[in-house]
Design a protein around this motif. Structure first.
Motif, short mmCIF file in Angstrom:
data_model
loop_
_atom_site.label_atom_id
_atom_site.label_comp_id
_atom_site.label_asym_id
_atom_site.label_seq_id
_atom_site.Cartn_x
_atom_site.Cartn_y
_atom_site.Cartn_z
N HIS A 257 37.59 34.43 49.66
CA HIS A 257 38.98 34.35 49.22
C HIS A 257 39.00 33.92 47.76
O HIS A 257 38.32 32.95 47.38
CB HIS A 257 39.76 33.32 50.04
N GLU A 258 39.79 34.62 46.96
CA GLU A 258 39.84 34.29 45.54
C GLU A 258 41.27 34.28 45.02
O GLU A 258 42.14 34.98 45.54
CB GLU A 258 39.00 35.29 44.73
N LEU A 259 41.49 33.45 44.01
CA LEU A 259 42.73 33.45 43.25
C LEU A 259 42.46 34.23 41.97
O LEU A 259 41.52 33.93 41.24
CB LEU A 259 43.16 32.02 42.93
N ILE A 260 43.27 35.26 41.73
CA ILE A 260 43.05 36.16 40.61
C ILE A 260 43.96 35.78 39.45
O ILE A 260 45.13 35.45 39.66
CB ILE A 260 43.36 37.62 41.02
N PHE A 261 43.43 35.84 38.25
CA PHE A 261 44.21 35.60 37.04
C PHE A 261 44.31 36.90 36.24
O PHE A 261 43.29 37.52 35.94
CB PHE A 261 43.54 34.52 36.17
N ASN A 262 45.52 37.30 35.90
CA ASN A 262 45.73 38.52 35.12
C ASN A 262 45.49 38.21 33.64
O ASN A 262 46.35 37.66 32.96
CB ASN A 262 47.15 39.04 35.33
N THR A 263 44.32 38.60 33.14
CA THR A 263 43.96 38.26 31.76
C THR A 263 44.69 39.12 30.74
O THR A 263 44.51 38.94 29.53
CB THR A 263 42.44 38.38 31.54
N HIS A 264 45.52 40.07 31.20
CA HIS A 264 46.41 40.78 30.27
C HIS A 264 47.63 39.94 29.92
O HIS A 264 48.33 40.24 28.95
CB HIS A 264 46.85 42.12 30.87
N GLN A 265 47.88 38.90 30.71
CA GLN A 265 48.99 37.99 30.42
C GLN A 265 48.50 36.89 29.49
O GLN A 265 47.40 36.35 29.67
CB GLN A 265 49.54 37.38 31.72
N SER A 266 49.33 36.55 28.50
CA SER A 266 48.90 35.62 27.44
C SER A 266 48.45 34.28 28.00
O SER A 266 47.49 33.68 27.50
CB SER A 266 50.03 35.42 26.43
N GLU A 267 49.11 33.79 29.04
CA GLU A 267 48.76 32.47 29.58
C GLU A 267 47.31 32.46 30.07
O GLU A 267 46.56 31.51 29.86
CB GLU A 267 49.68 32.09 30.74
N PHE A 268 46.92 33.56 30.72
CA PHE A 268 45.61 33.57 31.37
C PHE A 268 44.52 34.20 30.52
O PHE A 268 43.40 34.38 30.98
CB PHE A 268 45.72 34.23 32.75
N GLN A 269 44.85 34.49 29.27
CA GLN A 269 43.80 34.80 28.30
C GLN A 269 43.09 33.53 27.85
O GLN A 269 42.00 33.58 27.31
CB GLN A 269 44.40 35.55 27.11
N ASN A 270 43.74 32.40 28.09
CA ASN A 270 43.19 31.09 27.76
C ASN A 270 42.38 30.58 28.95
O ASN A 270 42.92 30.33 30.03
CB ASN A 270 44.33 30.11 27.45
N LYS A 271 41.07 30.42 28.77
CA LYS A 271 40.23 30.06 29.91
C LYS A 271 40.54 28.65 30.43
O LYS A 271 40.29 28.35 31.60
CB LYS A 271 38.75 30.17 29.56
N TYR A 272 41.12 27.80 29.58
CA TYR A 272 41.44 26.45 30.04
C TYR A 272 42.66 26.45 30.97
O TYR A 272 42.77 25.59 31.85
CB TYR A 272 41.66 25.53 28.84
N VAL A 273 43.54 27.43 30.80
CA VAL A 273 44.64 27.59 31.77
C VAL A 273 44.06 28.05 33.11
O VAL A 273 44.47 27.58 34.17
CB VAL A 273 45.69 28.58 31.24
N ARG A 274 43.09 28.98 33.04
CA ARG A 274 42.45 29.42 34.27
C ARG A 274 41.75 28.25 34.96
O ARG A 274 41.81 28.10 36.18
CB ARG A 274 41.44 30.55 33.97
N LYS A 275 41.10 27.41 34.17
CA LYS A 275 40.43 26.24 34.74
C LYS A 275 41.43 25.24 35.33
O LYS A 275 41.14 24.57 36.33
CB LYS A 275 39.57 25.56 33.67
N ALA A 276 42.60 25.17 34.71
CA ALA A 276 43.63 24.26 35.23
C ALA A 276 44.08 24.67 36.62
O ALA A 276 44.20 23.84 37.53
CB ALA A 276 44.83 24.23 34.27
N PHE A 277 44.31 25.97 36.82
CA PHE A 277 44.72 26.43 38.15
C PHE A 277 43.58 26.34 39.14
O PHE A 277 43.79 26.06 40.33
CB PHE A 277 45.27 27.86 38.06
N ASP A 278 42.37 26.57 38.67
CA ASP A 278 41.21 26.42 39.54
C ASP A 278 41.11 24.98 40.05
O ASP A 278 40.78 24.74 41.21
CB ASP A 278 39.94 26.79 38.78
N ALA A 279 41.42 24.02 39.17
CA ALA A 279 41.39 22.61 39.56
C ALA A 279 42.55 22.25 40.46
O ALA A 279 42.44 21.36 41.32
CB ALA A 279 41.40 21.73 38.31
N LEU A 280 43.68 22.93 40.30
CA LEU A 280 44.88 22.60 41.08
C LEU A 280 44.74 22.99 42.54
O LEU A 280 45.36 22.37 43.42
CB LEU A 280 46.09 23.31 40.46
N VAL A 281 43.95 24.00 42.83
CA VAL A 281 43.82 24.50 44.20
C VAL A 281 43.16 23.45 45.10
O VAL A 281 42.12 22.89 44.76
CB VAL A 281 42.98 25.78 44.23
#
Length: 502
Positions: A257-281
């Motif tokens: 099971h994975e949570l996907i980040f759309n890297t075409h969206q400006s928020e998720f082009q930032n890897k630290y935002v991706r890491k933030a959601f990874d930590a939130l789960v």
């Protein structure tokens, strides 16, 4: 007189019945099962859909064993001297369900069709040229491709008779069952193929039905309308365990099971935002509460028993950890709330219902995000894979791919991370990663392959292109009258010629 007449008629009827039974051959006992699956098929074209392989209609050249090693199936053996020029010997004395003999030319035509109708097959096989002679099929790949035979495990490389009409509703394969009827999104009915090369099936017929509602699937089992149910509701585990007429199996699958980040969206082009959601789960809550303990927490995409798994660093999770990542990403954090340029974040998460835990997980993540000031809207989507690949109006998504369907890492890495990958839902294009995957595809030495895979997985973890959550168990419950059912780790092989009922 009436009584005597009736008695004479009864005796006469019994005598006639006895005589008929003595002169007629004994009838074969009709056996059938009804199987309920959780994901509906809109077509049963084997080059587009997995159901024909699962239902025992078609077969592939190579099969994946329960030890995750490839085994011969319609191909008896294969060899190569350079990893680019391959020779496959096709099994003799095999016929399609319409009587056509299976030879190398039939296999060649089937693979050519698969490549033509399914871009994903073309992408992973990388075939440059094929030649057929008798039972010998020669294949040249575009470049040295040491893991090529393992790609022929894929259900969409199933071998079918390309001359048979209507393959999306009545494909003709070499398996133990042939199609009786198919209703898109509802049911597939099959009957025994008596000339099956592996021995005629024990079942006379079977129904392979679809229902995305886990509770409805279990209700059908309890009412007698089904014999085998795939992925029953985890909240009913104790009920199923306590029923002596049922058998419950729980096997670690090859899915993640994975949570996907759309890297075409400006928020998720930032890897630290991706890491933030990874930590939130909250992975523990997903595993224990939403999935009834029927899963293993994931550190990365692959299960921990593979030889190429790197040593992952321990994660710090929770709201506080997520807020620290948001600060590192350049967002404002004030009194535990996240904002960007003075405005709260509004994001869209898409998911689907055939995995019962995903809607619940989406709601939990929505609540966790709200606690730190982020608004997430949830949308349920049909034709989910197509939507993720073709639309850009979403930020987050959930998915559960089969991570190691060949027992090797190269397939997953190609389809999930290469720019044209059929499962690259995050729309990732990392030039360094692309170069490493290309290098892996041509690497022969297994120790070198494992070291490069470790390097690739460490890079993926550092970039956090996906958030890997849990490895789910496959749950199957069936009536005690069902015999020889095997819950396959690969989820490829379900209706077999050995499946039986009492």
């Amino acid at each position: 007189m009436l009584f005597v007449l009736c008695a004479v008629l009864v005796i006469s009827a019994c005598s006639s019945t006895t005589k008929d039974a003595a002169t007629q051959p004994a009838a074969t006992k009709e056996k059938e099962v009804t199987f309920l699956f959780n994901f509906a098929s809109q077509t049963i074209d084997p080059h587009q859909d997995y159901t024909p392989l699962r239902a025992g209609i078609t077969e592939t050249l190579v099969k994946l064993g329960e030890d995750l090693k490839i085994e011969p199936w319609l191909a008896e053996k294969w060899e190569t001297k350079d990893g680019q020029h391959w020779t496959f010997e096709i099994k003799k004395n095999v016929t399609f369900q319409d009587g056509r003999v299976l030879d190398a030319e039939a296999v060649k035509q089937s693979l050519e069709r698969a490549i033509k109708v399914n871009p994903g097959v073309e992408q992973v096989l990388k075939i440059k040229e094929m030649n057929a002679s008798g039972q010998t099929l020669s294949i040249t790949t575009e470049q040295p491709f040491p893991q090529f035979p393992s790609e022929l495990v894929h259900p969409n490389t199933s071998i079918l008779d390309v001359n048979a009409p209507d393959p999306d509703k009545k494909p003709v394969g070499t398996g133990p069952f042939k199609v009786s009827s198919f209703t898109a999104g509802s049911s597939l009915k099959v009957e025994r193929f008596n000339e099956y090369w592996g021995g005629a099936a024990k079942l006379s017929r079977a129904s392979f039905n679809f229902n995305e509602d886990a509770s409805a699937r279990l209700s059908a089992l309890m009412s007698g309308d089904a014999d085998i149910v795939y992925r029953p509701p985890v909240e009913s585990l104790e009920t199923m365990k306590s029923d002596p007429s049922l058998h419950l199996e729980s096997v670690m699958s090859l899915k993640t099971h994975e949570l996907i980040f759309n890297t075409h969206q400006s928020e998720f082009q930032n890897k630290y935002v991706r890491k933030a959601f990874d930590a939130l789960v909250n992975r523990e809550e997903l595993k224990d509460v939403l999935m009834g303990g029927q899963a293993t927490i994931a550190s990365g995409p692959f299960m921990p028993n593979f030889s190429f798994i790197p040593s992952y660093e321990a994660r710090t999770t929770g709201a506080d950890a997520a807020l620290k990542w948001f600060e590192k990403a350049g967002y404002q954090v004030d009194q535990g709330k996240v904002s960007k340029d003075g405005k709260p974040l509004n994001l869209k998460l898409v998911t689907y219902t055939s995995r019962a835990e995903f809607p619940l997980f989406a709601q939990v993540l929505q609540a966790q995000a709200k606690d730190i000031g982020i608004q997430i809207s949830i949308e349920f989507v049909d034709k989910y894979e197509d939507y993720l690949l073709t639309k850009d109006d979403w930020d987050l998504g959930t998915y559960s791919p089969i991570i190691a369907p060949r027992g090797d890492a190269s397939y997953f890495l190609n389809v999930s991370f290469k720019p044209d990958g059929t499962l690259n839902f995050g729309k990732i294009n990392d030039e360094e990663l692309n170069r490493w995957i290309d290098e892996l595809d041509q690497m022969v030495d297994m120790d070198q392959r494992n070291e490069l895979i470790k390097k690739i997985l460490t890079h993926i973890d550092e970039e956090t292109y996906y958030s890997y959550l849990v490895h789910p168990n496959t749950l199957v419950v069936y009536k005690d009258r069902v015999k020889n059912w095997v819950t396959s780790k690969s989820e490829y092989y379900m209706l077999t010629n050995q499946l039986d009922v009492e």
